[in-house]
Design an enzyme around this catalytic site. Structure first.
Site, PDB file in Angstrom:
ATOM      1  N   ASP A  35       0.859  -1.182   0.000  1.00 34.65           N
ATOM      2  CA  ASP A  35       0.000   0.000   0.000  1.00 34.65           C
ATOM      3  C   ASP A  35       0.894   1.231   0.000  1.00 34.65           C
ATOM      4  O   ASP A  35       1.951   1.242   0.655  1.00 34.65           O
ATOM      5  CB  ASP A  35      -0.921   0.008   1.236  1.00 34.65           C
ATOM      6  CG  ASP A  35      -2.141   0.902   1.036  1.00 34.65           C
ATOM      7  OD1 ASP A  35      -3.260   0.367   0.994  1.00 34.65           O
ATOM      8  OD2 ASP A  35      -1.964   2.137   0.922  1.00 34.65           O
ATOM      9  N   ARG A  40      -0.619   3.431   7.025  1.00 29.45           N
ATOM     10  CA  ARG A  40      -1.371   2.177   7.027  1.00 29.45           C
ATOM     11  C   ARG A  40      -0.430   0.988   7.209  1.00 29.45           C
ATOM     12  O   ARG A  40      -0.714   0.065   7.991  1.00 29.45           O
ATOM     13  CB  ARG A  40      -2.140   2.055   5.701  1.00 29.45           C
ATOM     14  CG  ARG A  40      -2.910   0.748   5.511  1.00 29.45           C
ATOM     15  CD  ARG A  40      -4.051   0.616   6.473  1.00 29.45           C
ATOM     16  NE  ARG A  40      -4.958  -0.454   6.088  1.00 29.45           N
ATOM     17  CZ  ARG A  40      -5.805  -1.042   6.917  1.00 29.45           C
ATOM     18  NH1 ARG A  40      -5.869  -0.652   8.183  1.00 29.45           N
ATOM     19  NH2 ARG A  40      -6.604  -1.995   6.499  1.00 29.45           N
ATOM     20  N   CYS A 261     -20.060   1.159  -2.690  1.00 30.09           N
ATOM     21  CA  CYS A 261     -20.606   0.248  -3.706  1.00 30.09           C
ATOM     22  C   CYS A 261     -21.943   0.713  -4.266  1.00 30.09           C
ATOM     23  O   CYS A 261     -22.029   1.149  -5.411  1.00 30.09           O
ATOM     24  CB  CYS A 261     -20.768  -1.154  -3.113  1.00 30.09           C
ATOM     25  SG  CYS A 261     -19.211  -2.036  -2.890  1.00 30.09           S
TER      26      CYS A 261
END
Length: 425
Positions: A35, A40, A261
């Protein structure tokens, strides 16, 4: 093509989709999670997951998994799985920039016989028309001769601890029949629910994008029904519960439609449809209805305040919840922001309370800094926008205590009984 048991896997993107997948593969295969977000990577190397999708004890079981922000660290992998986000821009057009960046980066480390599998939601044709040419350009390799592609759409449901990645049947596909079989067998190693091998990458892409388009349209229908029933003076939830006594009635509820989504994927399909000369009327009509619900909620609350002679300008409004869904820290494409934006025109003072969100992230994403704790007796109107368990535990008494004596309490998510609120969808 290597034997499955001897391959190494690189997962590109370690968010809500990539990390759970990396953990499952990292329990069986040598797996490297990549990533570009160094913060993160740092937290994952410390055994923490700020998305709350993977518990520390589950993360610890992936003994063959490591994390890196250095692209060169994944150069020796045999299979790459791309799980970067595919959002929309301010004009509601597909934003493929994360996919472009990931494909360009992978092209720099791609080797002969590698397979690149995409999981990001796209329109039919995007993998082979957009991603593969970038891989070819950067690597100098020839598609389906030197390297191959697959597509296996993600089906992660953020915050859902019952339906995890291994429990959800996986659609798979590949750029050649042999690669398709390889991809299918690879996922079968970690997906307990099994797989469905699609005949082509385009079929798998289309299957993913219509899953959420179908849900979007069903919610749009009940949202429009809620608007109609409001004018008829009928409670929408009572109607849906009555209709739901029939065995084949679908149990959708009205509300704000956001997230990564349902509120996004239909625009990928409509974009492609318009590109080939077809204007998709029903899908876009559903999107217009769902995108209008935040403004509708605001107008309803303002109307009720006016009816009670509560001065709207300079009033204090509490919005409970900012995430796109309950019991989850995910802020992506939250439509609660539509309520906040609509209130801006009324010159009110808004406090947002959400115990699940990271304040810095909320400020960065939406320019909103949630309060630590609402002030009792302060608010002229309270809107329950997200059905967090913490709000349910407060009950109507606890929530009412936050408002003034004449406070309007509006429930978007049916958290409280009908008789305990002043309005709901």
């Amino acid at each position: 093509m290597k034997d499955i048991d001897s391959i190494s896997i690189g997962i590109v993107g370690l968010g809500y989709v990539g990390l759970p997948l990396a953990v499952e593969f990292g329990r069986q295969f040598n797996t490297i999670g990549f990533d570009i977000n160094t913060a993160r990577i740092k937290e994952l190397n410390e055994g923490k997951d700020s998305t709350l999708e993977v518990e520390p004890e589950l993360l610890a079981t992936a003994t063959k998994l490591s994390f890196t922000a250095n692209l060169n660290d994944i150069a020796a992998c045999d299979v790459y799985i791309v799980t970067v986000p595919t959002p929309i821009d301010n004009h509601k057009r597909p934003d493929l920039s994360p996919l472009h960046s990931a494909s360009t980066a992978l092209g720099k480390v791609l080797s002969k016989d590698n397979i690149v599998i995409y999981e990001s939601t796209v329109y039919p044709g995007a993998t082979e028309e957009v991603c593969v040419p970038l891989l070819e350009k950067e690597s100098g390799l020839v598609f389906n001769k030197d390297f191959y592609a697959g597509y296996s759409p993600e089906r992660i449901n953020p915050g859902d601890k019952e339906h995890r990645v291994t429990d959800i049947l996986k659609v798979t596909s590949g750029s050649t029949p042999e690669v398709a079989q390889f991809v299918d067998q690879l996922y079968k190693r970690v997906i307990k629910a099994g797989t469905h091998l699609a005949s082509s990458i385009r079929v798998a892409e289309a299957a993913k994008v219509i899953e959420n388009t179908q849900r979007d349209l069903n919610i749009a229908l009940v949202n429009e029904l809620a608007l109609i029933f409001k004018k008829l003076g009928i409670d929408t939830l009572e109607v849906l519960e009555a209709a739901g006594t029939k065995w084949n009635f679908l149990p959708f509820r009205p509300g704000l439609v956001g997230g990564h989504c349902i509120g996004v994927d239909p625009y990928y399909l409509t974009h492609k449809a318009q590109e080939i000369g077809y204007n998709p009327e029903i899908i876009l009509a559903g999107r217009r209805i769902n995108d209008s619900m935040g403004g509708y909620v605001t107008k309803q609350v303002v109307k009720m305040m006016t009816q009670r002679r509560v001065h709207v300008v300079d009033s204090n409004i509490l919005i409970m919840g900012l995430t796109f869904k309950e019991n989850c820290p995910d802020l992506r494409n939250s439509r609660v922001i539509d309520i906040i934006d609509e209130f801006d025109g009324y010159h009110v003072n808004i406090d947002v309370y959400d115990p699940w969100v990271d304040k810095a992230e909320a400020q960065h994403e939406y320019g909103v800094t949630p309060v630590d704790k609402p002030v009792k007796g302060k608010y002229d109107a309270i809107i329950i926008a997200v059905a967090h368990n913490e709000f349910k535990a407060m009950g109507s008494k606890g929530i009412r205590e936050l408002g003034k004596a004449n406070c309007i309490l509006y429930d978007v998510k049916y958290v409280l009984p009908k008789d305990d609120v002043d309005g709901r969808l």
